[in-house]
Design a protein around this motif. Structure first.
Motif, PDB file in Angstrom:
ATOM      1  N   MET A  26       0.842  -1.179   0.000  1.00 21.50           N
ATOM      2  CA  MET A  26       0.000   0.000   0.000  1.00 21.50           C
ATOM      3  C   MET A  26       0.885   1.239   0.000  1.00 21.50           C
ATOM      4  O   MET A  26       1.861   1.339   0.719  1.00 21.50           O
ATOM      5  N   SER A  27       0.529   2.228  -0.790  1.00 27.34           N
ATOM      6  CA  SER A  27       1.322   3.431  -0.938  1.00 27.34           C
ATOM      7  C   SER A  27       0.784   4.544  -0.046  1.00 27.34           C
ATOM      8  O   SER A  27      -0.414   4.675   0.150  1.00 27.34           O
ATOM      9  N   ASN A  28       1.704   5.347   0.478  1.00 21.07           N
ATOM     10  CA  ASN A  28       1.307   6.524   1.247  1.00 21.07           C
ATOM     11  C   ASN A  28       1.314   7.772   0.389  1.00 21.07           C
ATOM     12  O   ASN A  28       1.120   8.864   0.892  1.00 21.07           O
ATOM     13  N   ARG A  29       1.573   7.608  -0.890  1.00 21.60           N
ATOM     14  CA  ARG A  29       1.598   8.758  -1.790  1.00 21.60           C
ATOM     15  C   ARG A  29       0.193   9.310  -1.978  1.00 21.60           C
ATOM     16  O   ARG A  29      -0.788   8.578  -1.932  1.00 21.60           O
ATOM     17  N   ILE A  30       0.141  10.607  -2.222  1.00 21.99           N
ATOM     18  CA  ILE A  30      -1.144  11.253  -2.509  1.00 21.99           C
ATOM     19  C   ILE A  30      -1.602  10.814  -3.888  1.00 21.99           C
ATOM     20  O   ILE A  30      -0.849  10.869  -4.859  1.00 21.99           O
ATOM     21  N   ARG A  31      -2.850  10.375  -3.958  1.00 18.90           N
ATOM     22  CA  ARG A  31      -3.441   9.888  -5.221  1.00 18.90           C
ATOM     23  C   ARG A  31      -4.355  10.980  -5.772  1.00 18.90           C
ATOM     24  O   ARG A  31      -5.299  11.405  -5.105  1.00 18.90           O
ATOM     25  N   ILE A  32      -4.065  11.402  -7.001  1.00 16.92           N
ATOM     26  CA  ILE A  32      -4.775  12.510  -7.638  1.00 16.92           C
ATOM     27  C   ILE A  32      -5.571  12.004  -8.832  1.00 16.92           C
ATOM     28  O   ILE A  32      -5.078  11.189  -9.611  1.00 16.92           O
ATOM     29  N   LEU A  33      -6.776  12.541  -8.976  1.00 19.03           N
ATOM     30  CA  LEU A  33      -7.537  12.371 -10.212  1.00 19.03           C
ATOM     31  C   LEU A  33      -7.355  13.661 -10.991  1.00 19.03           C
ATOM     32  O   LEU A  33      -7.767  14.729 -10.542  1.00 19.03           O
ATOM     33  N   TYR A  34      -6.691  13.583 -12.146  1.00 21.75           N
ATOM     34  CA  TYR A  34      -6.426  14.749 -12.988  1.00 21.75           C
ATOM     35  C   TYR A  34      -7.388  14.699 -14.172  1.00 21.75           C
ATOM     36  O   TYR A  34      -7.391  13.734 -14.939  1.00 21.75           O
ATOM     37  N   VAL A  35      -8.228  15.732 -14.309  1.00 24.50           N
ATOM     38  CA  VAL A  35      -9.259  15.764 -15.351  1.00 24.50           C
ATOM     39  C   VAL A  35      -9.015  16.944 -16.282  1.00 24.50           C
ATOM     40  O   VAL A  35      -9.008  18.099 -15.857  1.00 24.50           O
ATOM     41  N   ASP A  36      -8.827  16.641 -17.559  1.00 25.41           N
ATOM     42  CA  ASP A  36      -8.625  17.680 -18.585  1.00 25.41           C
ATOM     43  C   ASP A  36      -9.036  17.074 -19.918  1.00 25.41           C
ATOM     44  O   ASP A  36      -8.734  15.912 -20.183  1.00 25.41           O
ATOM     45  N   ASP A  37      -9.715  17.856 -20.745  1.00 26.78           N
ATOM     46  CA  ASP A  37     -10.196  17.325 -22.019  1.00 26.78           C
ATOM     47  C   ASP A  37      -9.095  17.169 -23.070  1.00 26.78           C
ATOM     48  O   ASP A  37      -9.303  16.509 -24.075  1.00 26.78           O
ATOM     49  N   SER A  38      -7.934  17.728 -22.840  1.00 30.55           N
ATOM     50  CA  SER A  38      -6.828  17.612 -23.788  1.00 30.55           C
ATOM     51  C   SER A  38      -5.918  16.448 -23.396  1.00 30.55           C
ATOM     52  O   SER A  38      -5.220  16.517 -22.375  1.00 30.55           O
ATOM     53  N   PRO A  39      -5.892  15.382 -24.193  1.00 30.63           N
ATOM     54  CA  PRO A  39      -5.012  14.254 -23.870  1.00 30.63           C
ATOM     55  C   PRO A  39      -3.542  14.666 -23.768  1.00 30.63           C
ATOM     56  O   PRO A  39      -2.812  14.170 -22.905  1.00 30.63           O
ATOM     57  N   LEU A  40      -3.101  15.596 -24.607  1.00 32.43           N
ATOM     58  CA  LEU A  40      -1.718  16.049 -24.570  1.00 32.43           C
ATOM     59  C   LEU A  40      -1.413  16.760 -23.245  1.00 32.43           C
ATOM     60  O   LEU A  40      -0.409  16.470 -22.582  1.00 32.43           O
ATOM     61  N   THR A  41      -2.296  17.644 -22.829  1.00 34.44           N
ATOM     62  CA  THR A  41      -2.128  18.351 -21.559  1.00 34.44           C
ATOM     63  C   THR A  41      -2.193  17.374 -20.391  1.00 34.44           C
ATOM     64  O   THR A  41      -1.406  17.459 -19.446  1.00 34.44           O
ATOM     65  N   THR A  42      -3.122  16.447 -20.460  1.00 31.89           N
ATOM     66  CA  THR A  42      -3.266  15.449 -19.397  1.00 31.89           C
ATOM     67  C   THR A  42      -1.987  14.641 -19.239  1.00 31.89           C
ATOM     68  O   THR A  42      -1.496  14.455 -18.121  1.00 31.89           O
ATOM     69  N   ARG A  43      -1.425  14.166 -20.349  1.00 34.99           N
ATOM     70  CA  ARG A  43      -0.179  13.393 -20.285  1.00 34.99           C
ATOM     71  C   ARG A  43       0.961  14.233 -19.718  1.00 34.99           C
ATOM     72  O   ARG A  43       1.713  13.775 -18.852  1.00 34.99           O
ATOM     73  N   ALA A  44       1.092  15.456 -20.198  1.00 31.63           N
ATOM     74  CA  ALA A  44       2.206  16.308 -19.766  1.00 31.63           C
ATOM     75  C   ALA A  44       2.127  16.619 -18.274  1.00 31.63           C
ATOM     76  O   ALA A  44       3.113  16.474 -17.547  1.00 31.63           O
ATOM     77  N   HIS A  45       0.952  17.033 -17.821  1.00 33.12           N
ATOM     78  CA  HIS A  45       0.834  17.408 -16.408  1.00 33.12           C
ATOM     79  C   HIS A  45       0.843  16.191 -15.482  1.00 33.12           C
ATOM     80  O   HIS A  45       1.388  16.264 -14.377  1.00 33.12           O
ATOM     81  N   SER A  46       0.270  15.093 -15.918  1.00 33.74           N
ATOM     82  CA  SER A  46       0.313  13.914 -15.045  1.00 33.74           C
ATOM     83  C   SER A  46       1.749  13.410 -14.904  1.00 33.74           C
ATOM     84  O   SER A  46       2.155  12.971 -13.827  1.00 33.74           O
ATOM     85  N   LYS A  47       2.545  13.516 -15.962  1.00 32.93           N
ATOM     86  CA  LYS A  47       3.963  13.130 -15.882  1.00 32.93           C
ATOM     87  C   LYS A  47       4.689  13.999 -14.856  1.00 32.93           C
ATOM     88  O   LYS A  47       5.475  13.496 -14.045  1.00 32.93           O
ATOM     89  N   ILE A  48       4.426  15.294 -14.877  1.00 35.95           N
ATOM     90  CA  ILE A  48       5.058  16.212 -13.919  1.00 35.95           C
ATOM     91  C   ILE A  48       4.622  15.881 -12.496  1.00 35.95           C
ATOM     92  O   ILE A  48       5.441  15.848 -11.574  1.00 35.95           O
ATOM     93  N   LEU A  49       3.337  15.611 -12.305  1.00 30.94           N
ATOM     94  CA  LEU A  49       2.842  15.273 -10.971  1.00 30.94           C
ATOM     95  C   LEU A  49       3.479  13.986 -10.448  1.00 30.94           C
ATOM     96  O   LEU A  49       3.821  13.883  -9.271  1.00 30.94           O
ATOM     97  N   VAL A  50       3.665  13.014 -11.322  1.00 31.79           N
ATOM     98  CA  VAL A  50       4.334  11.763 -10.940  1.00 31.79           C
ATOM     99  C   VAL A  50       5.788  12.050 -10.559  1.00 31.79           C
ATOM    100  O   VAL A  50       6.300  11.506  -9.580  1.00 31.79           O
TER     101      VAL A  50
END
Length: 126
Positions: free
Chosen positions: A1-25
């Motif tokens: 089990m992870s203690n990391r914060i789990r985020i749901l990132y919602v954006d209609d742009s797949p490119l933006t979603t990939r870029a920002h989720s990579k940064i958050l990771v």
């Protein structure tokens, strides 16, 4: 089990979603993505998250309508609007509907660092 914060990132742009989720990771968060508010709600039916980060302007259901739905069903879940639309009216309406925070989206790392700090703060005070 992870203690990391789990985020749901919602954006209609797949490119933006990939870029920002990579940064958050890279910052150490666990990220689940959705490309529409409905997809985000579907994720919440089967998964637990610590915070939602959502764009404001999306086709169909926008970020404010999504926020209202989240507040009805998950009143304590931190919800941060992360958007390039920074009108005073949108910010006021977001807080009136129960947004935890509002972070302006930009092309610089400062915006992402601010978002990460705000996520940590929102989750720690929830």
């Amino acid at each position: 089990m992870s203690n990391r914060i789990r985020i749901l990132y919602v954006d209609d742009s797949p490119l933006t979603t990939r870029a920002h989720s990579k940064i958050l990771v890279e910052y150490g968060f666990e990220v689940v993505t959705a490309n529409s508010p409905q997809d985000g709600l579907d994720h919440l039916d089967g998964e637990t998250v610590d915070c939602i980060v959502s764009d404001l302007e999306m086709p169909g259901t926008d970020g404010l309508e999504f926020l209202s739905t989240i507040r009805t069903n998950y009143p304590e879940l931190p919800f941060i609007l992360f958007t390039g639309r920074e009108s005073e009216q949108a910010i006021v309406e977001a807080f009136d509907r129960g947004a935890t925070d509002f972070v302006p989206k930009s092309v610089c790392r400062i915006s992402e660092e601010l978002l990460c700090r705000r996520i940590e703060q929102a989750v720690s005070t929830a």
